[in-house]
Design a protein around this motif. Structure first.
Motif, PDB file in Angstrom:
ATOM      1  N   PHE A 167       0.778  -1.088  -0.113  1.00  0.00           N
ATOM      2  CA  PHE A 167       0.022  -0.153  -0.169  1.00  0.00           C
ATOM      3  C   PHE A 167       0.782   1.325   0.209  1.00  0.00           C
ATOM      4  N   PHE A 168       1.875   1.153   0.781  1.00  0.00           N
ATOM      5  CA  PHE A 168       2.628   2.559   0.868  1.00  0.00           C
ATOM      6  C   PHE A 168       3.599   2.598  -0.441  1.00  0.00           C
ATOM      7  N   THR A 169       3.868   1.571  -1.091  1.00  0.00           N
ATOM      8  CA  THR A 169       4.656   1.646  -2.375  1.00  0.00           C
ATOM      9  C   THR A 169       3.665   2.386  -3.344  1.00  0.00           C
ATOM     10  N   ASP A 170       2.369   1.958  -3.175  1.00  0.00           N
ATOM     11  CA  ASP A 170       1.327   2.315  -4.400  1.00  0.00           C
ATOM     12  C   ASP A 170       1.275   3.815  -3.974  1.00  0.00           C
ATOM     13  N   CYS A 171       1.012   4.244  -2.839  1.00  0.00           N
ATOM     14  CA  CYS A 171       0.785   5.644  -2.328  1.00  0.00           C
ATOM     15  C   CYS A 171       1.842   6.627  -2.708  1.00  0.00           C
ATOM     16  N   SER A 172       3.250   6.054  -2.612  1.00  0.00           N
ATOM     17  CA  SER A 172       4.432   6.707  -3.232  1.00  0.00           C
ATOM     18  C   SER A 172       4.199   7.179  -4.573  1.00  0.00           C
ATOM     19  N   ALA A 173       3.773   6.141  -5.557  1.00  0.00           N
ATOM     20  CA  ALA A 173       3.666   6.147  -6.579  1.00  0.00           C
ATOM     21  C   ALA A 173       2.681   7.403  -7.147  1.00  0.00           C
ATOM     22  N   ILE A 174       1.721   7.402  -6.618  1.00  0.00           N
ATOM     23  CA  ILE A 174       0.498   8.275  -7.149  1.00  0.00           C
ATOM     24  C   ILE A 174       0.687   9.583  -6.655  1.00  0.00           C
ATOM     25  N   LEU A 175       1.456   9.858  -5.295  1.00  0.00           N
ATOM     26  CA  LEU A 175       1.489  11.164  -4.829  1.00  0.00           C
ATOM     27  C   LEU A 175       2.372  12.115  -5.643  1.00  0.00           C
ATOM     28  N   ARG A 176       1.963  13.429  -5.691  1.00  0.00           N
ATOM     29  CA  ARG A 176       2.716  14.168  -6.420  1.00  0.00           C
ATOM     30  C   ARG A 176       4.031  14.467  -5.663  1.00  0.00           C
ATOM     31  N   ASP A 177       5.132  15.243  -6.579  1.00  0.00           N
ATOM     32  CA  ASP A 177       6.320  15.186  -5.895  1.00  0.00           C
ATOM     33  C   ASP A 177       6.422  16.065  -4.727  1.00  0.00           C
ATOM     34  N   ASP A 178       5.214  16.739  -4.442  1.00  0.00           N
ATOM     35  CA  ASP A 178       5.321  17.941  -3.509  1.00  0.00           C
ATOM     36  C   ASP A 178       4.027  17.260  -2.398  1.00  0.00           C
ATOM     37  N   GLY A 179       3.577  15.935  -2.738  1.00  0.00           N
ATOM     38  CA  GLY A 179       2.424  15.560  -1.844  1.00  0.00           C
ATOM     39  C   GLY A 179       2.923  15.185  -0.482  1.00  0.00           C
TER      40      GLY A 179
END
Length: 495
Positions: free
Chosen positions: A396-408
């Motif tokens: 889940f954390f890996t997927d979150c990192s992928a969809i977050l903006r670079d400033d998210g």
């Protein structure tokens, strides 16, 4: 719409950092439905306000009771909510797109006119009066109550042969509408595969539930979802799980002999001393709460909700609510598209959400996806182990990192008693080669608005949640400056 939103903010000022320590009790929309593990709105509102701007996209992949969704939309943020629990997504849709007051008022007046006399007849005494409560002890009827009013107290009567005969006429009734609920062998919530709807709800109550559902299905389509949610919200008080409160005040030496009406609080426990409550009265109270919430209008009334992510992004839509496993839907989100992920995920084994929601989902007639739920369950046949939980949450954390903006940012409301249930978070922070770019920024305590009997009766019960704040490498750290003023903020990791 903008003026209405501004007016709502004027009447409900932004939460202060101090309000996180002492949150208000549930009121308005947030007291309409029970929902297990509901969180106060203050930490969500403050975090959303500080870490995002208007039209930013916020994601809650475990949307639960819909609090984050409503707080996001009130602040004119775009919102995506995902949950595997059908009752969660239905409730969220109601909170972010409330129905029109005249529609619900007229629908209720129709139900009141056509149903109330028929349902009350099933609780009618020999003299024509209508009972409000029946007190049972070990399957024996002990008392019958008639509600009082402002000038009179309740009347308590002994049961008569006529009362027992009336009850007997419904003793073998089984619902023809409500889906048979599915239960697992989970002693923690007093459940087993043999547990049936009739174990939880009397034949009389099942009969009256069927009447209500039948008549709700005759209402205009736009009114049906809200009325069915009111019915699920009221359903707990229609069961054999409403315990009788006795001996109040025993801890201070002023023990009372008065018997009071409790509520559904501990799994599927059926106490020996319990109440059977008039089904119409339960339903009426919930609809009244809904009408009070919308009687003066609502700034989110009429909001359009997309049912797919494609519609959300293609139409530049305001919100999308999806009933599906989040581990499936996160992979369908565009990379680097989310400004903030704020969520209250399953806290390991603290609350088996789908198992506890099965009564509500069975009333709605919806089959939940038990296999894909992320949880540690005491029901061994589900094979929901701590190892599987930590593996799924790490992904889940890996997927979150992928969809977050670079400033998210990502804000996780979490707590667990066992250290091993923190493994997926510690792995992210401690790994020399983390699977994501998320940086741990700090944490603050999120106190509960109300105590939980389910949580408080366990050894080492937790007294609050912890908001864990993460940011991508380009996140503007000045945005968390106000969060740092919350009492109890720490840059260190819990424990």
């Amino acid at each position: 719409m903008y003026k209405q939103l501004t007016l709502e903010f004027a009447n409900n000022p932004e939460p202060s950092p101090q309000s996180i320590t002492h949150p208000s009790g549930y009121s308005g929309w947030y007291r309409l439905h029970k929902y297990w593990g509901k969180k106060p709105h203050e930490p969500l509102a403050l975090t959303i306000q500080q870490l995002t701007q208007e039209n930013d996209i916020i994601l809650d992949p475990f949307v639960g009771s819909g609090t984050a969704a409503r707080e996001s939309r009130l602040r004119k943020r775009r919102f995506i909510g995902i949950d595997i629990n059908p009752i969660a997504t239905e409730l969220t849709k109601l909170l972010i797109s409330p129905p029109d007051y005249p529609l619900i008022r007229d629908a209720f007046l129709f139900l009141e006119k056509t149903l109330k006399p028929r349902i009350n007849q099933t609780y009618q005494l020999k003299d024509g009066r209508t009972a409000s409560h029946y007190l049972w002890q070990n399957n024996q009827l002990r008392q019958i109550w008639l509600s009082g009013n402002r000038s009179t107290t309740r009347l308590v009567l002994p049961p008569t042969p006529e009362d027992l005969q009336l009850i007997q006429t419904f003793s073998t009734y089984k619902s023809r509408i409500i889906r048979p609920p599915k239960f697992f062998a989970n002693s923690r919530i007093n459940a087993s595969p043999q547990l049936s709807l009739s174990d939880l709800i009397t034949g009389r109550a099942q009969h009256n539930l069927d009447l209500i559902i039948d008549h709700i299905n005759q209402l205009p389509q736009a009114a049906q979802p809200a009325m069915k949610l009111c019915l699920t919200a009221a359903s707990g008080q229609m069961t054999k799980m409403v315990f009788a409160v006795t001996g109040r005040g025993k801890t201070n030496g002023n023990r009372s002999k008065k018997i009071e009406v409790g509520s559904w609080v501990i799994g599927y426990w059926r106490p020996p001393l319990h109440f059977e409550v008039n089904v119409w009265n339960c339903f009426e109270r919930r609809v009244t709460k809904l009408l009070n919430a919308i009687k003066n209008g609502d700034p989110l009334q009429g909001s359009t909700i997309c049912e797919t992510l494609d519609q959300f992004y293609q139409n530049n839509a305001e919100c999308s609510i999806i009933c599906a496993p989040c581990q499936q839907e996160l992979k369908n989100l565009p990379k680097k598209s989310i400004n903030l992920i704020i969520t209250d995920p399953p806290h390991s084994d603290r609350i088996p959400y789908l198992e506890l929601s099965e009564l509500w989902n069975s009333i709605l007639g919806i089959e939940p996806n038990f296999d894909s739920e992320i949880v540690i369950s005491n029901a061994k046949e589900r094979a929901k182990t701590a190892t599987l939980y930590n593996q799924t949450m790490s992904a889940f954390f890996t997927d979150c990192s992928a969809i977050l903006r670079d400033d998210g940012f990502l804000v996780l409301l979490y707590n667990a008693r066992q250290q091993e249930h923190w493994a997926f978070i510690k792995q992210l922070i401690d790994s020399s080669e983390p699977s994501s770019n998320l940086n741990y920024l700090g944490q603050f305590p999120c106190n509960y608005s109300a105590r939980s009997v389910v949580q408080d009766n366990r050894k080492g019960a937790l007294k609050h949640d912890i908001a864990l704040v993460f940011g991508n490498p380009n996140a503007d750290l000045s945005k968390i400056s106000r969060l740092k003023t919350i009492r109890g903020w720490s840059d260190t990791f819990p424990g």
